[in-house]
Every structure is written in structure tokens, then in C-alpha cells.
Design a protein around this motif. Sequence first.
Motif, mmCIF file in Angstrom:
data_model
loop_
_atom_site.group_PDB
_atom_site.id
_atom_site.type_symbol
_atom_site.label_atom_id
_atom_site.label_comp_id
_atom_site.label_asym_id
_atom_site.label_seq_id
_atom_site.Cartn_x
_atom_site.Cartn_y
_atom_site.Cartn_z
ATOM 1 N N LYS A 144 33.563 30.219 -16.150
ATOM 2 C CA LYS A 144 33.140 28.822 -16.034
ATOM 3 C C LYS A 144 32.062 28.535 -17.076
ATOM 4 O O LYS A 144 31.146 29.331 -17.275
ATOM 5 C CB LYS A 144 32.558 28.571 -14.637
ATOM 6 C CG LYS A 144 33.593 28.716 -13.515
ATOM 7 C CD LYS A 144 34.280 27.389 -13.257
ATOM 8 C CE LYS A 144 35.191 27.436 -12.045
ATOM 9 N NZ LYS A 144 36.386 28.293 -12.246
ATOM 10 N N SER A 161 29.326 36.443 -16.150
ATOM 11 C CA SER A 161 29.249 35.246 -15.307
ATOM 12 C C SER A 161 29.808 35.492 -13.906
ATOM 13 O O SER A 161 30.683 36.330 -13.709
ATOM 14 C CB SER A 161 29.992 34.079 -15.975
ATOM 15 O OG SER A 161 31.362 34.400 -16.112
ATOM 16 N N LEU A 207 25.779 29.991 -19.731
ATOM 17 C CA LEU A 207 24.850 29.134 -20.468
ATOM 18 C C LEU A 207 23.858 29.949 -21.298
ATOM 19 O O LEU A 207 23.329 29.470 -22.294
ATOM 20 C CB LEU A 207 24.103 28.199 -19.503
ATOM 21 C CG LEU A 207 24.991 27.120 -18.874
ATOM 22 C CD1 LEU A 207 24.264 26.418 -17.730
ATOM 23 C CD2 LEU A 207 25.447 26.108 -19.914
ATOM 24 N N ASP A 247 29.783 26.234 -16.949
ATOM 25 C CA ASP A 247 28.492 25.803 -16.402
ATOM 26 C C ASP A 247 27.825 26.893 -15.557
ATOM 27 O O ASP A 247 26.909 26.642 -14.810
ATOM 28 C CB ASP A 247 28.658 24.525 -15.577
ATOM 29 C CG ASP A 247 29.589 24.721 -14.383
ATOM 30 O OD1 ASP A 247 30.175 25.819 -14.259
ATOM 31 O OD2 ASP A 247 29.726 23.777 -13.581
ATOM 32 N N ASP A 248 28.298 28.134 -15.716
ATOM 33 C CA ASP A 248 27.679 29.251 -15.011
ATOM 34 C C ASP A 248 26.338 29.601 -15.668
ATOM 35 O O ASP A 248 26.188 29.480 -16.890
ATOM 36 C CB ASP A 248 28.628 30.458 -15.077
ATOM 37 C CG ASP A 248 28.037 31.690 -14.431
ATOM 38 O OD1 ASP A 248 28.230 31.855 -13.223
ATOM 39 O OD2 ASP A 248 27.366 32.481 -15.134
ATOM 40 N N TRP A 249 25.377 30.077 -14.868
ATOM 41 C CA TRP A 249 24.041 30.411 -15.387
ATOM 42 C C TRP A 249 24.124 31.436 -16.520
ATOM 43 O O TRP A 249 23.487 31.296 -17.557
ATOM 44 C CB TRP A 249 23.188 30.966 -14.239
ATOM 45 C CG TRP A 249 21.739 31.169 -14.575
ATOM 46 C CD1 TRP A 249 20.752 30.213 -14.550
ATOM 47 C CD2 TRP A 249 21.105 32.388 -14.982
ATOM 48 N NE1 TRP A 249 19.551 30.771 -14.912
ATOM 49 C CE2 TRP A 249 19.732 32.098 -15.173
ATOM 50 C CE3 TRP A 249 21.557 33.695 -15.181
ATOM 51 C CZ2 TRP A 249 18.812 33.071 -15.564
ATOM 52 C CZ3 TRP A 249 20.644 34.659 -15.580
ATOM 53 C CH2 TRP A 249 19.284 34.354 -15.773
#
Length: 343
Positions: free
Chosen positions: A89, A103, A96, A91-93
Motif C-alpha cells: 500500500k 510495509s 512512506l 499510504d503505509d507508514w
Amino acid sequence: MKALVLEKYKHLVYKDVPAPNQAIDEVIVEVKACGICGSDVHGFDGSTGRRIPPLIMGHEASGIITETGAAVSKWKKGDRVTFDSTVYKLDDWYSLRGTYNLSDNREVLGVSPGTYRRNGAFAEYISIPQHILYRIPENVSFNQAAMVEPAAVALHAINISGIKAGNTCLVIGAGMIGTFIIKLLRISGASIVIAIDINDNQLAQAKKAGADYAFLSSSEDLHEKINSLTSGRGADIAYEAVGMTAAVNTAINGVRKGGTVVLVGNISQTVDFPLQKVVTGEIMVAGSCAIAGEYEAILNFLKMGKLSVDDQIFAVAPLSEGAVWFDRLYKKEAGPGKVILIP
Ligand SMILES: [Zn+2]
């Protein structure tokens, strides 16, 4: 479409299955080549728990885009592509931070460990999220592009190590990944590359790939040999591409104080670890997992003729014969080198 389906452990069937649909941010890729990974061969008997049937395996692939979802703008029908083995993903921490390989809830193509099932590329078609696609340079073939994934795994290990030009390096295990590490260390500026393996044939391959020295791990004076080549100190960096106690210990015992050990192999869940040597020698031990963006660099190396992959391809065969090739690899009657299946 036709696909090679793992219907139960050690039982692959080439058969008709429904073709995949693509989401709006995905493309359909007509698969042109897909390599059999060691993890597929280890997984197909159930021993790793990561290939729970029914499953279409395969994560080292290349092909041509045949359809694009409504939200896909950068890619079009006819594009020649390869793709990451990890689906993550955006928008995973961790994604990013640039470490999408770590992730949360990431999925690997052609893997089903129980928490998810993501069909892979031993099939005529596969759906792929647009953000994991990479363009294949014109002068790179589909078979060569199917070798990019294992080469990128090797380059990630080299990047993790923080190598500097002139460093002396050990590579423990000269299989597919180890051989790519050796080749890429030449490109990365290593001054001396020493390969260590349990098998003479693999060592011969390591020398061909560019290792300056190649030693059997069973050599009684292995430690002295390494020291004599590294000013009596040990290597600056060791790459461990096996994942077993003996190999991990060879790596740790082979580096100098303040040296770095990168662990890539992970056949074993746990190993015995020379704790005091690591602590008192301030040895950095780092894990290296999969790939974090190294695809583009490998594709550039191939495009510019700086990295060879053809010498690591053992056979190219039709996907319909996949079951036979898995059987031969499982019985260690094929290789060394990659078997590539063509749908
Ligand atoms: Zn693989």
C-alpha cells in the motif's frame, strides 16, 4: 486462461482457470516469462507454510500490458513490463519512509501463507497494481527481465551493507542470490571478493561470476585464508545468502572488528549466534528483506550491459511442462541456475 495450479502439496496441474479482472488502478499483463524461485520449490511441498493450495505461484516475471484500469495513466496497452514481487500500500507508514518491503500487510505475488492468497505469474495473465510496474528497456529480453527480481534482491543486500569502494567482501553461499551479489559487488567497487560454499560446482560458478577467491566452507584453515587476504583482520563486509547456523557463523567469524554482516538467507527460523564475538567486536548485523526499489538500477545495468544474467539461466521451457520442472528441481536434478517457464 491456462495456468499452472498447485492443487495440493507436490501436485501441480496445468489447467484452465478464470482470467483475472483488474481494479481501476491495475493493469492486466500477458505473461511472457516467469522464473521458478527456490522459495517456490521449497514451498510446494508445504514445508515453509507459505504456499497453501490452491495457488498459482510465480513472482519473477515479465510480460506485455493488454488492458489498463480507468485510473491508469502512465501505462498503455503494448508496454513491455516487469514488476515487483511485493504488492504494498502506498499510504503505509513504512512505504512512506521508502521501505515498502517492510510495509504492514504487504503481499507477495504467488504466495499464500494463510493470512492472504495472491495468485502469481505461472499463468497466461496476471493483474498488477500500476505502482509496482517497471518498463523493460528495448534491448532487454523477457527472459532476462524475469531475472531482475533475484538480482534486485542481491542489490538490496549490497545497499543495506553501506559498502564503500575498496571494501573487502565475503559472500557465503553461491546460489542464485549469492552469485548475483558477487557480480554486483564488482560493479559496487569491492576490492576483493571471496566466495565460500559447501559445493565445488557452486564455487566454480562464483569464480566465473567474478569472485577473486573461492573456498569450500569445510577448508580447515578457512579463517587463516580469509585473514591472509584481508591484512590479517578479516573482511569489511560479509553477505550471508544461506540462512543456517554454520553459514551465519562463517560470516560473523570472517569479518573484522567493526565489520558488517548482512543476512539475506533465511531457511532456518533460528540459528546459534556467536554473541560475544559480535558484541566485543562491535560487528553490525543487518537483515536484508526482498527489494526496496532496486528494480530500476538492475534494469539499467542490463540495458548498459554491465550485468549478465543469461549465464544464470539453466533452462527455458513451456509452462505446460512446469510440473516436470518443479519435480526435477525438487529432486535437485536440474540446475544450478534458473528455470524459466513460458506460458
Ligand atoms: Zn524469489
